[in-house]
Design a protein around this motif. Structure first.
Motif, PDB file in Angstrom:
ATOM      1  N   ALA A   1       6.220   8.743  -0.146  1.00  0.00           N
ATOM      2  CA  ALA A   1       6.384  10.107  -0.646  1.00  0.00           C
ATOM      3  C   ALA A   1       6.046  11.117   0.430  1.00  0.00           C
ATOM      4  O   ALA A   1       5.228  10.861   1.318  1.00  0.00           O
ATOM      5  CB  ALA A   1       5.500  10.333  -1.868  1.00  0.00           C
ATOM      6  N   VAL A   2       6.685  12.280   0.326  1.00  0.00           N
ATOM      7  CA  VAL A   2       6.350  13.437   1.145  1.00  0.00           C
ATOM      8  C   VAL A   2       6.197  14.624   0.206  1.00  0.00           C
ATOM      9  O   VAL A   2       7.105  14.934  -0.566  1.00  0.00           O
ATOM     10  CB  VAL A   2       7.433  13.740   2.199  1.00  0.00           C
ATOM     11  CG1 VAL A   2       7.152  15.080   2.883  1.00  0.00           C
ATOM     12  CG2 VAL A   2       7.514  12.632   3.232  1.00  0.00           C
ATOM     13  N   PHE A   3       5.034  15.276   0.265  1.00  0.00           N
ATOM     14  CA  PHE A   3       4.786  16.497  -0.501  1.00  0.00           C
ATOM     15  C   PHE A   3       4.565  17.632   0.487  1.00  0.00           C
ATOM     16  O   PHE A   3       4.047  17.420   1.587  1.00  0.00           O
ATOM     17  CB  PHE A   3       3.548  16.347  -1.385  1.00  0.00           C
ATOM     18  CG  PHE A   3       3.784  15.619  -2.677  1.00  0.00           C
ATOM     19  CD1 PHE A   3       3.749  16.298  -3.892  1.00  0.00           C
ATOM     20  CD2 PHE A   3       4.046  14.258  -2.680  1.00  0.00           C
ATOM     21  CE1 PHE A   3       3.969  15.630  -5.084  1.00  0.00           C
ATOM     22  CE2 PHE A   3       4.263  13.569  -3.870  1.00  0.00           C
ATOM     23  CZ  PHE A   3       4.224  14.257  -5.084  1.00  0.00           C
ATOM     24  N   CYS A   4       4.956  18.833   0.081  1.00  0.00           N
ATOM     25  CA  CYS A   4       4.673  19.991   0.919  1.00  0.00           C
ATOM     26  C   CYS A   4       4.112  21.112   0.059  1.00  0.00           C
ATOM     27  O   CYS A   4       4.378  21.196  -1.136  1.00  0.00           O
ATOM     28  CB  CYS A   4       5.908  20.457   1.688  1.00  0.00           C
ATOM     29  SG  CYS A   4       7.236  21.166   0.683  1.00  0.00           S
ATOM     30  N   MET A   5       3.313  21.962   0.705  1.00  0.00           N
ATOM     31  CA  MET A   5       2.761  23.151   0.058  1.00  0.00           C
ATOM     32  C   MET A   5       3.074  24.334   0.949  1.00  0.00           C
ATOM     33  O   MET A   5       2.672  24.369   2.119  1.00  0.00           O
ATOM     34  CB  MET A   5       1.249  23.016  -0.138  1.00  0.00           C
ATOM     35  CG  MET A   5       0.581  24.273  -0.678  1.00  0.00           C
ATOM     36  SD  MET A   5      -1.223  24.133  -0.793  1.00  0.00           S
ATOM     37  CE  MET A   5      -1.369  23.171  -2.284  1.00  0.00           C
TER      38      MET A   5
ATOM     39  N   VAL B   1       0.859  -1.175   0.000  1.00  0.00           N
ATOM     40  CA  VAL B   1       0.000   0.000   0.000  1.00  0.00           C
ATOM     41  C   VAL B   1       0.899   1.229   0.000  1.00  0.00           C
ATOM     42  O   VAL B   1       1.703   1.423   0.913  1.00  0.00           O
ATOM     43  CB  VAL B   1      -0.922   0.011   1.242  1.00  0.00           C
ATOM     44  CG1 VAL B   1      -1.752   1.285   1.265  1.00  0.00           C
ATOM     45  CG2 VAL B   1      -1.819  -1.209   1.247  1.00  0.00           C
ATOM     46  N   SER B   2       0.796   2.047  -1.049  1.00  0.00           N
ATOM     47  CA  SER B   2       1.642   3.234  -1.138  1.00  0.00           C
ATOM     48  C   SER B   2       1.072   4.340  -0.251  1.00  0.00           C
ATOM     49  O   SER B   2      -0.134   4.581  -0.233  1.00  0.00           O
ATOM     50  CB  SER B   2       1.746   3.709  -2.584  1.00  0.00           C
ATOM     51  OG  SER B   2       0.471   3.986  -3.123  1.00  0.00           O
ATOM     52  N   ARG B   3       1.963   5.008   0.491  1.00  0.00           N
ATOM     53  CA  ARG B   3       1.550   6.036   1.444  1.00  0.00           C
ATOM     54  C   ARG B   3       2.260   7.343   1.156  1.00  0.00           C
ATOM     55  O   ARG B   3       3.456   7.374   0.845  1.00  0.00           O
ATOM     56  CB  ARG B   3       1.853   5.593   2.872  1.00  0.00           C
ATOM     57  CG  ARG B   3       1.094   4.346   3.309  1.00  0.00           C
ATOM     58  CD  ARG B   3       1.323   4.085   4.790  1.00  0.00           C
ATOM     59  NE  ARG B   3       2.744   3.865   5.086  1.00  0.00           N
ATOM     60  CZ  ARG B   3       3.282   3.991   6.295  1.00  0.00           C
ATOM     61  NH1 ARG B   3       2.539   4.387   7.315  1.00  0.00           N
ATOM     62  NH2 ARG B   3       4.561   3.733   6.488  1.00  0.00           N
ATOM     63  N   CYS B   4       1.521   8.439   1.285  1.00  0.00           N
ATOM     64  CA  CYS B   4       2.063   9.777   1.038  1.00  0.00           C
ATOM     65  C   CYS B   4       1.672  10.699   2.186  1.00  0.00           C
ATOM     66  O   CYS B   4       0.532  10.675   2.650  1.00  0.00           O
ATOM     67  CB  CYS B   4       1.521  10.318  -0.294  1.00  0.00           C
ATOM     68  SG  CYS B   4       1.933  12.053  -0.620  1.00  0.00           S
ATOM     69  N   LEU B   5       2.633  11.504   2.636  1.00  0.00           N
ATOM     70  CA  LEU B   5       2.356  12.528   3.635  1.00  0.00           C
ATOM     71  C   LEU B   5       2.332  13.883   2.933  1.00  0.00           C
ATOM     72  O   LEU B   5       3.261  14.229   2.204  1.00  0.00           O
ATOM     73  CB  LEU B   5       3.429  12.537   4.725  1.00  0.00           C
ATOM     74  CG  LEU B   5       3.315  13.676   5.754  1.00  0.00           C
ATOM     75  CD1 LEU B   5       2.031  13.547   6.565  1.00  0.00           C
ATOM     76  CD2 LEU B   5       4.526  13.714   6.677  1.00  0.00           C
ATOM     77  N   LEU B   6       1.273  14.640   3.155  1.00  0.00           N
ATOM     78  CA  LEU B   6       1.146  15.993   2.613  1.00  0.00           C
ATOM     79  C   LEU B   6       1.243  16.994   3.759  1.00  0.00           C
ATOM     80  O   LEU B   6       0.431  16.970   4.682  1.00  0.00           O
ATOM     81  CB  LEU B   6      -0.194  16.148   1.878  1.00  0.00           C
ATOM     82  CG  LEU B   6      -0.593  17.574   1.468  1.00  0.00           C
ATOM     83  CD1 LEU B   6       0.459  18.216   0.581  1.00  0.00           C
ATOM     84  CD2 LEU B   6      -1.965  17.555   0.784  1.00  0.00           C
TER      85      LEU B   6
END
Length: 359
Positions: free
Chosen positions: A107-111, A48-53
């Motif tokens: 993955a880690v994405f930031c805004m 299960v692919s996990r991403c933190l925003l």
């Protein structure tokens, strides 16, 4: 056919009622039951692919509230699980990015602005796992890394561009016990731009930094620096030293125009002690995009160096915020970041980024 445990992993919807028969259709999927003691879904056989925003709600004149949900919706199409966290103060992005990397998020994405970007990169660097995917949606005033990567600078376009994104390896660098992805600088310019107000940034954009620096140039001081690297020890009296990783510095591309995001080099710019009138003469060509002449700045490359401030008192600016104190121990960390770069719209035209803009 999928077993019921696989459907649980793959479905985004809550299971209000499970099928009663051993073989049946549920949510348009042909389902069979299984023995949970040997099921690969239960025992970790299904990935299960996990991403933190990470979202900074105050960046970009608090525009994140308009774009955080569209961004999460887009990330939901790219990852099985997306967790969104809203920062409440300094250090949150660093702590959360480090935690996500250590707990094997994909993955880690930031805004946010350059500060949020720097904090997130620091968290990833502290975890030391370079395989994790990193993405960002720019909301700041300058957005140098976004410019260097030729990605859309408007949040809506950047989010849309994630559908056709590509992966780009990007260097970072260490400065003492911290990390940066754009620049670290010391001298009259960082001191001056630290006083630029939010109102000035909103009204003038990157031009606010240029005009503030130009005003400070009239009465600038010089400082004595000792620079040490593999080639020797050098003493320079200079009003400004800038260490760069990309070809975009404060939205300008003429300080280190040959710099690439993955070239494995620290680009060292040492400004010379020129008169105010001499610098004024160089402005028209500089604004036109011409590389800054060696008459005004020496430029060299290295992979590591030490900078000591011999006289005076001076702070550093790193990626737009206060940096570490002197002396500085710097080294390149090549191709550490695995950056997800949104595709530019096919019909996009070059923008004059220095002009004031609304948004």
């Amino acid at each position: 056919a999928f077993c019921i445990e696989q459907v649980k992993f793959r479905s985004k919807k809550a299971f209000l009622a499970l099928p009663e028969k051993p073989f049946s259709v549920y949510n348009n999927v042909y389902v069979t039951f299984c023995d949970r003691s040997i099921c690969p879904a239960v025992k970790g056989g299904i990935t299960v692919s996990r991403c933190l925003l990470i979202v900074n709600p105050t960046a970009g004149r608090e525009r994140a509230k308009y774009f955080k949900e569209p961004l999460k919706k887009q990330l939901d199409t790219m990852y099985d699980e997306v967790e969104m966290r809203i920062t409440t103060g300094p250090g949150d992005a660093t702590d959360w990015a480090r935690e996500a990397s250590l707990t094997k998020f994909d993955a880690v994405f930031c805004m946010g602005g350059d500060g949020t970007l720097n904090e997130t990169v620091n968290g990833l660097a502290l975890a030391g796992r370079s395989s994790i995917t990193f993405g960002f949606i720019p909301l700041g005033t300058v957005n140098d890394l976004g410019r260097a990567l030729s990605m859309p600078l408007h949040p809506e376009a950047a989010i849309a561009g994630l559908k056709d994104a590509h992966i780009q390896r990007v260097d970072i660098a260490r400065a003492n016990d911290r990390y940066f992805v754009n620049t670290i600088a010391a001298g009259f310019m960082p001191e001056a731009v630290s006083h630029v107000s939010i109102e000035q940034k909103t009204r003038l954009g990157p031009l606010a930094y240029f005009l503030t620096g130009l005003k400070a140039l009239q009465n600038h001081e010089t400082y004595l620096f000792k620079i040490e690297n593999d080639e020797g020890v050098y003493i320079h009296r200079s009003p400004l030293i800038v260490i760069m990783l990309t070809n975009s510095v404060g939205s300008f591309r003429n300080l280190a125009p040959a710099a690439q995001v993955d070239d494995g080099k620290l680009w060292v710019g040492v400004f010379k002690d020129c008169s105010y009138l001499d610098m004024i003469k160089a402005i028209p060509e500089f604004l036109a995009g011409s590389p800054l002449s060696s008459e005004y700045m020496s430029l060299s490359t290295t992979t590591h160096l030490k900078i000591t401030l011999i006289d005076g008192s001076l702070t550093t600016n790193m990626d737009g915020d206060k940096g570490p104190d002197f002396p500085l121990e710097l080294e390149i960390i090549p191709s550490f970041l695995n950056v997800c770069v949104p595709a530019a719209p096919p019909s996009s035209l070059p923008l004059v980024h220095l002009l004031p803009h609304k948004g």
